[in-house]
Design a protein around this motif. Structure first.
Motif, PDB file in Angstrom:
ATOM      1  N   PRO A  73      58.395  33.033  62.794  1.00 42.27           N
ATOM      2  CA  PRO A  73      57.025  32.718  62.377  1.00 42.27           C
ATOM      3  C   PRO A  73      56.320  33.957  61.852  1.00 42.27           C
ATOM      4  O   PRO A  73      56.750  35.086  62.065  1.00 42.27           O
ATOM      5  N   LEU A 133      64.447  31.991  69.566  1.00 45.29           N
ATOM      6  CA  LEU A 133      63.546  31.241  68.690  1.00 45.29           C
ATOM      7  C   LEU A 133      63.860  29.747  68.702  1.00 45.29           C
ATOM      8  O   LEU A 133      63.001  28.917  68.418  1.00 45.29           O
ATOM      9  N   ASN A 163      63.331  23.919  61.486  1.00 46.61           N
ATOM     10  CA  ASN A 163      62.491  24.840  62.245  1.00 46.61           C
ATOM     11  C   ASN A 163      62.122  26.059  61.400  1.00 46.61           C
ATOM     12  O   ASN A 163      60.971  26.513  61.394  1.00 46.61           O
ATOM     13  N   SER A 164      63.101  26.573  60.650  1.00 51.16           N
ATOM     14  CA  SER A 164      62.842  27.716  59.775  1.00 51.16           C
ATOM     15  C   SER A 164      61.874  27.345  58.654  1.00 51.16           C
ATOM     16  O   SER A 164      61.019  28.148  58.263  1.00 51.16           O
ATOM     17  N   ASN A 167      58.501  27.385  60.047  1.00 48.17           N
ATOM     18  CA  ASN A 167      58.045  28.770  60.199  1.00 48.17           C
ATOM     19  C   ASN A 167      57.677  29.386  58.855  1.00 48.17           C
ATOM     20  O   ASN A 167      56.737  30.194  58.777  1.00 48.17           O
ATOM     21  N   THR A 170      54.173  28.976  57.964  1.00 52.36           N
ATOM     22  CA  THR A 170      53.146  29.730  58.687  1.00 52.36           C
ATOM     23  C   THR A 170      52.753  30.986  57.919  1.00 52.36           C
ATOM     24  O   THR A 170      51.746  31.620  58.254  1.00 52.36           O
TER      25      THR A 170
END
Length: 234
Positions: A73, A133, A163-164, A167, A170
């Motif tokens: 993140p 992570l 998930n990446s 992130n 963000t």
């Protein structure tokens, strides 16, 4: 102990074959600089090189590789962030148009995330800290008894890609450029054993194989990793 001979032989082959045919391209890249169209965030696994998989020449891809192709993140905390630095350069300086997070089958980092009780590799255990992570997702998948161990690993490999991507969003400049339509974010998963590429559907998060012409998607996904459902094998 000298420089590895196998690398020197490879370099000679490169100069005698590929470089001879692409000499002008290399000269242009040297003089005009690079302008890659795509940033690929991939695993450092030696079996899944993006330039080979996508058959790209010099100057086409800006590639960042780390264990398990992860994007942390956005954390402007003054620490050292190699992946975030490369992402910043690709977006802010190179003005790339596409970001692809590409995972792969049989990923050692993902396997480690599914086995948090494994012995640390070193006193610092950098891999263990890095894979933390993924611990919330890994714990959820590990507790799914309807999956085999192989299916759990494939599921987490694909969940890790999503998930990446979460992130990535963000990072303020990634989110802003994506909303403006100036950058597109994609997910992909490469099966080392078969050579198949599975592409993430932007709307559902499911992974499907492109058809022979690269237009549309064919085949039902083995795992609906967005919902956790498992398709029965044939």
């Amino acid at each position: 102990m000298g420089f590895p001979d196998i690398l020197l032989r490879g370099y000679r082959n490169f100069m005698e074959r590929r470089f001879i045919h692409e000499r002008c391209r290399y000269r242009t890249l040297a003089e005009d600089g690079q302008a890659p169209h795509t940033l690929v965030i991939a695993c450092c696994d030696s079996r899944s090189a993006p330039e080979t998989i996508f058959d790209c020449g010099p100057g086409e891809l800006f590639v960042v590789r780390n264990v398990a192709n992860m994007v942390p993140p956005y954390e402007p905390d003054g620490h050292f962030h190699a992946t975030s630095a490369a992402l910043e350069y690709a977006i802010q300086v190179l003005k790339i148009e596409n970001i692809v997070v590409m995972g792969h089958g049989r990923c050692g980092g993902i396997k480690a995330a599914l086995d948090p009780a494994a012995e640390p590799l070193s006193p610092g255990d950098f891999i263990g800290r890095w894979m933390a992570l993924l611990q919330p997702a890994a714990a959820q998948i590990k507790g799914t008894h309807l999956m085999t161990q192989g299916e759990r690993q494939t599921a987490l490999e694909r969940v890790s890609i999503r998930n990446s991507i979460n992130n990535l969003r963000t990072f303020p400049y990634v989110r802003a450029l994506e909303e403006q339509g100036k950058v597109r974010v994609h997910g992909a998963w490469f099966d080392i054993s078969t050579g198949e590429l599975w592409v993430m559907d932007d709307r559902t998060g499911d992974f499907r194989r492109p058809d022979a012409d690269g237009i549309g998607m064919t085949e039902e996904p083995l795992l609906n990793t967005a919902s956790g459902r498992v398709r029965a094998s044939a």
